[in-house]
Write an enzyme that holds these catalytic residues in place. Sequence first.
Site, PDB file in Angstrom:
ATOM      1  N   ASP A   9       0.881  -1.362  -0.005  1.00 22.11           N
ATOM      2  CA  ASP A   9       0.025  -0.031   0.023  1.00 22.11           C
ATOM      3  C   ASP A   9       0.673   1.195  -0.054  1.00 22.11           C
ATOM      4  OD1 ASP A   9      -2.131   1.654   0.757  1.00 22.11           O
ATOM      5  OD2 ASP A   9      -1.352   1.931   2.554  1.00 22.11           O
ATOM      6  N   MET A  10       0.371   2.098  -0.468  1.00 23.99           N
ATOM      7  CA  MET A  10       1.234   3.622  -0.702  1.00 23.99           C
ATOM      8  C   MET A  10       1.280   4.539   0.602  1.00 23.99           C
ATOM      9  SD  MET A  10       3.255   3.241  -3.401  1.00 23.99           S
ATOM     10  CE  MET A  10       3.738   4.971  -3.877  1.00 23.99           C
ATOM     11  N   ASP A  11      -0.027   5.273   0.902  1.00 19.09           N
ATOM     12  CA  ASP A  11      -0.213   6.127   1.698  1.00 19.09           C
ATOM     13  C   ASP A  11      -0.134   5.516   3.092  1.00 19.09           C
ATOM     14  OD1 ASP A  11      -0.305   8.683   0.059  1.00 19.09           O
ATOM     15  OD2 ASP A  11      -2.259   7.485  -0.788  1.00 19.09           O
ATOM     16  N   SER A  44      -2.980   0.018  -4.533  1.00 17.20           N
ATOM     17  CA  SER A  44      -3.232   1.346  -3.597  1.00 17.20           C
ATOM     18  C   SER A  44      -4.873   1.654  -4.132  1.00 17.20           C
ATOM     19  CB  SER A  44      -2.272   2.534  -4.275  1.00 17.20           C
ATOM     20  OG  SER A  44      -2.734   3.733  -3.754  1.00 17.20           O
ATOM     21  N   GLY A  45      -5.255   2.498  -3.362  1.00 22.07           N
ATOM     22  CA  GLY A  45      -6.686   3.197  -3.844  1.00 22.07           C
ATOM     23  C   GLY A  45      -6.353   4.300  -4.772  1.00 22.07           C
ATOM     24  N   LYS A 192      -8.335  -4.671  -3.200  1.00 21.96           N
ATOM     25  CA  LYS A 192      -6.877  -4.908  -3.649  1.00 21.96           C
ATOM     26  C   LYS A 192      -6.507  -6.514  -3.342  1.00 21.96           C
ATOM     27  CE  LYS A 192      -5.229  -0.870  -1.311  1.00 21.96           C
ATOM     28  NZ  LYS A 192      -4.319  -0.302  -0.388  1.00 21.96           N
ATOM     29  N   ASP A 215      -2.074  -0.390   5.927  1.00 19.65           N
ATOM     30  CA  ASP A 215      -2.552   0.641   7.249  1.00 19.65           C
ATOM     31  C   ASP A 215      -3.949   0.867   7.465  1.00 19.65           C
ATOM     32  OD1 ASP A 215      -2.370   3.844   6.832  1.00 19.65           O
ATOM     33  OD2 ASP A 215      -2.320   2.706   5.020  1.00 19.65           O
ATOM     34  N   ASN A 218      -9.032  -0.356   3.645  1.00 25.39           N
ATOM     35  CA  ASN A 218      -9.002  -0.876   2.226  1.00 25.39           C
ATOM     36  C   ASN A 218      -7.844  -1.975   1.964  1.00 25.39           C
ATOM     37  OD1 ASN A 218      -7.031   1.296   2.304  1.00 25.39           O
ATOM     38  ND2 ASN A 218      -7.427   1.875   0.252  1.00 25.39           N
TER      39      ASN A 218
END
Length: 270
Positions: A9-11, A44-45, A192, A215, A218
């Site tokens: 995941d990114m953020d 990622s979203g 995901k 985190d 999602n």
Amino acid sequence: MSVKLIAVDMDGSFLSDAKTYNRARFLAQYARMKAQGIRFVVASGNQYYQLISFFPEIAHEIAFVAENGGWVVDAGEDVFNGELSKEHFLTVATLLNDVPGIEIIACGKNSAYTLKTYNDLFKEIAAKYYHRLESVSSFDNLNDIFFKFGLNVSDDEIPRIQALLHEKLGDIMVPVTTGHGSIDLIIPGVHKANGLRILQARWGIEDSEVVAFGDSGNDVEMLRQAGFGFAMANARPHIKAVARYEAPNNNDEGVLDVIDMVLEGKAPFN
């Protein structure tokens, strides 16, 4: 069993709160991943066009599970597009327009779309996550493939709005929290974990050979599915509860620390 896929995941996970990562350290790790036959996936979203901007050196050869699983791309090749029917799209857009206190982004394949009536500050923030973003008068008559809706909601209103949308939308779309002051509405089952499953089938990789980091709400399905699901130290308790393992804080290069453990065969990867 050896690790064959690392999904990030990114953020709040791979990226620091300043939306950066240690590029030199990661690219050195990526070279070692390739040498060991480990696939790297960005899950990622966020919008595909935004995600590739973080990896200019390798975007052409890695895979992306973008838009919370709505769009899966492998080495520049489209693998999967989740598509909301036009009927459902209009039903959801109409309902959302009647909910006060939210700003809406309709997430399509060609672009994301938001309303001209929203203030410039919102559009400026949205543009950081959606590199292709058009302002439109309404959501009627848009010609695109739509994956999801992104909703800007104040943090204290997220639980109430999420519950309201669960009630109003039924089985049409599922509201999930993304961890940075927003809610995503996703197509049921198009998350995901589903995107990773598609790539795993393509590559012949078992769940037990997957390391995943997340985190937020999602990320839950992905963290449960992966043999090595790592919740970030900065994740909330209910996210940590679904993951088998914990990675250090996103601001301390926690994902990169665990990748080092994978590459060096340290516990729990030995």
